[in-house]
Motif scaffolding. Structure first.
Motif, PDB file in Angstrom:
ATOM      1  N   THR A  33      35.912  49.816  50.401  1.00 13.14           N
ATOM      2  CA  THR A  33      36.085  49.123  49.000  1.00 13.14           C
ATOM      3  C   THR A  33      35.139  49.660  48.014  1.00 13.14           C
ATOM      4  O   THR A  33      35.331  49.644  46.956  1.00 13.14           O
ATOM      5  CB  THR A  33      35.508  47.513  49.395  1.00 13.14           C
ATOM      6  N   VAL A  37      35.929  50.703  44.121  1.00 13.63           N
ATOM      7  CA  VAL A  37      35.520  49.925  42.857  1.00 13.63           C
ATOM      8  C   VAL A  37      34.487  50.606  42.240  1.00 13.63           C
ATOM      9  O   VAL A  37      34.590  50.762  40.716  1.00 13.63           O
ATOM     10  CB  VAL A  37      34.791  48.672  43.428  1.00 13.63           C
ATOM     11  N   GLY A  57      36.334  42.966  45.398  1.00 14.13           N
ATOM     12  CA  GLY A  57      36.056  44.124  44.426  1.00 14.13           C
ATOM     13  C   GLY A  57      37.154  44.324  43.634  1.00 14.13           C
ATOM     14  O   GLY A  57      38.140  44.193  43.992  1.00 14.13           O
ATOM     15  N   VAL A  59      39.326  46.367  40.967  1.00 17.67           N
ATOM     16  CA  VAL A  59      39.462  47.813  40.310  1.00 17.67           C
ATOM     17  C   VAL A  59      40.280  47.824  38.991  1.00 17.67           C
ATOM     18  O   VAL A  59      41.327  47.213  38.918  1.00 17.67           O
ATOM     19  CB  VAL A  59      40.290  48.750  41.360  1.00 17.67           C
ATOM     20  N   LEU A 198      33.406  43.178  38.133  1.00 14.75           N
ATOM     21  CA  LEU A 198      33.638  44.090  39.575  1.00 14.75           C
ATOM     22  C   LEU A 198      33.511  43.149  40.800  1.00 14.75           C
ATOM     23  O   LEU A 198      34.010  43.871  41.759  1.00 14.75           O
ATOM     24  CB  LEU A 198      32.390  45.014  39.631  1.00 14.75           C
ATOM     25  N   THR A 199      33.287  42.013  40.697  1.00 11.93           N
ATOM     26  CA  THR A 199      33.407  41.128  41.901  1.00 11.93           C
ATOM     27  C   THR A 199      33.238  39.743  41.352  1.00 11.93           C
ATOM     28  O   THR A 199      32.887  39.303  40.502  1.00 11.93           O
ATOM     29  CB  THR A 199      32.264  41.444  42.875  1.00 11.93           C
TER      30      THR A 199
END
Length: 315
Positions: A33, A37, A57, A59, A198-199
């Protein structure tokens, strides 16, 4: 003047959706993961069952947005916590667009892998990619044998793998290929999250996870499952000038028995000090600001088996 040519990957509909990595504990899901990412969003450890929260995560690609859901490893539960973690996994599987089944290249397929594969076989509609991880740890012959074994296991259970992909997240081998394969299986749609995010994991949860990761390093085998971390407070220090901010973080490290306290704290408090230094560096990198970290170790008796304690600790 001619218009600029459109890159081939942008000449088509935008895709967005969710992919979940599954596998037995310590199959390399969190490391993969983070590699996809491009930064750390999931904690990693050589201890099984490190992941307890479903971490997303994100992308970002010009033509697609792939949201990675990192679940706990599915395992035979021995506690109420274990049962709840397994429930999280199954709920996640039913909601994603594609599943990546992680199988380490350096370990023969075992009952745990077959158990998960059997569960996956029940999910008829969701595309499944077999991801053979940790390929940097084996030679080409062992890798070929593992790829064949994974293919045969799928055939025995009636799973039609969309792809079987060998990768090494540590050595950055075939990570980009896996990213391309997963995004190609997503439905058409607009981005689900803002560009650059990103999260969607709350900062407080990520900070707690970084502290727990540091606390897991170098402790006895029985201790990891007994450690939980709760961030009680995260506040900017009020008397600091704007150009010199400081974030005060107060967190409690919970263990199950008084006898475990000494293991976490260490002789003369040295171990807890190391945990503080290591996690503070990671937290400052994550948040982009200097941090004062105040850690305390507390006993929450048999918290893994106590519904009330589990709720209090965020499970």
């Amino acid at each position: 003047m001619n218009a600029p040519a459109v890159p081939p990957e942008l000449d088509g509909p935008h895709r967005s959706g969710f992919a979940s990595f599954v596998g037995r504990p310590n199959a390399g899901k969190s490391t993969l993961t983070n590699a996809l990412v491009g930064t750390k969003v999931a904690i990693t450890s050589n201890r099984p069952q490190t992941t307890r929260h479903t971490i997303r995560g994100i992308v970002h690609r010009p033509e697609a947005q792939l949201v990675l859901v990192d679940t706990p490893g599915l395992h035979k539960p021995r506690t109420l916590l274990g049962e709840r973690l397994n429930d999280v996994v199954r709920t996640t599987w039913s909601e994603v667009d594609v599943i990546g089944f992680c199988l380490p290249a350096d370990q023969k397929l075992g009952p745990g892998d077959r158990f998960i594969a059997g569960e996956l076989a029940e999910l008829r509609k969701t595309p499944k990619v077999a991801v053979v991880t940790k390929t940097d740890l084996v030679d080409s012959r062992a890798l070929a044998e593992q790829l064949l074994a994974v293919d045969q296991m799928g055939k025995r259970l009636g799973i039609e793998w969309a792809e079987v992909v060998p990768v090494s997240a540590v050595a950055s081998q075939q990570v980009d290929l896996l990213r391309d394969l997963l995004t190609a299986m997503l439905p058409e749609g607009p981005p689900l999250y803002p560009d650059g995010e990103l999260t969607d994991e709350p900062e407080q949860v990520m900070v707690a996870e970084l502290i727990r990761e540091a606390a897991l390093e170098g402790v006895r085998d029985e201790l990891p499952h007994s450690i939980a971390v709760v961030v009680e407070e995260m506040l900017p220090r009020p008397d600091r000038p704007a150009e010199k901010p400081l974030l005060d973080i107060h967190a409690n490290v919970f263990i199950e028995r008084p006898s475990q306290k000494g293991i976490v704290i260490g002789p003369k408090g040295q171990r807890l000090k190391q945990v503080g230094v290591k996690s503070r560096q990671q937290i400052e990198a994550l948040l982009g600001t200097p941090v004062y970290l105040d850690l305390h170790v507390k006993v929450a008796k048999d918290w893994q088996r106590d519904p009330k304690q589990l709720r209090k600790l965020g499970f």
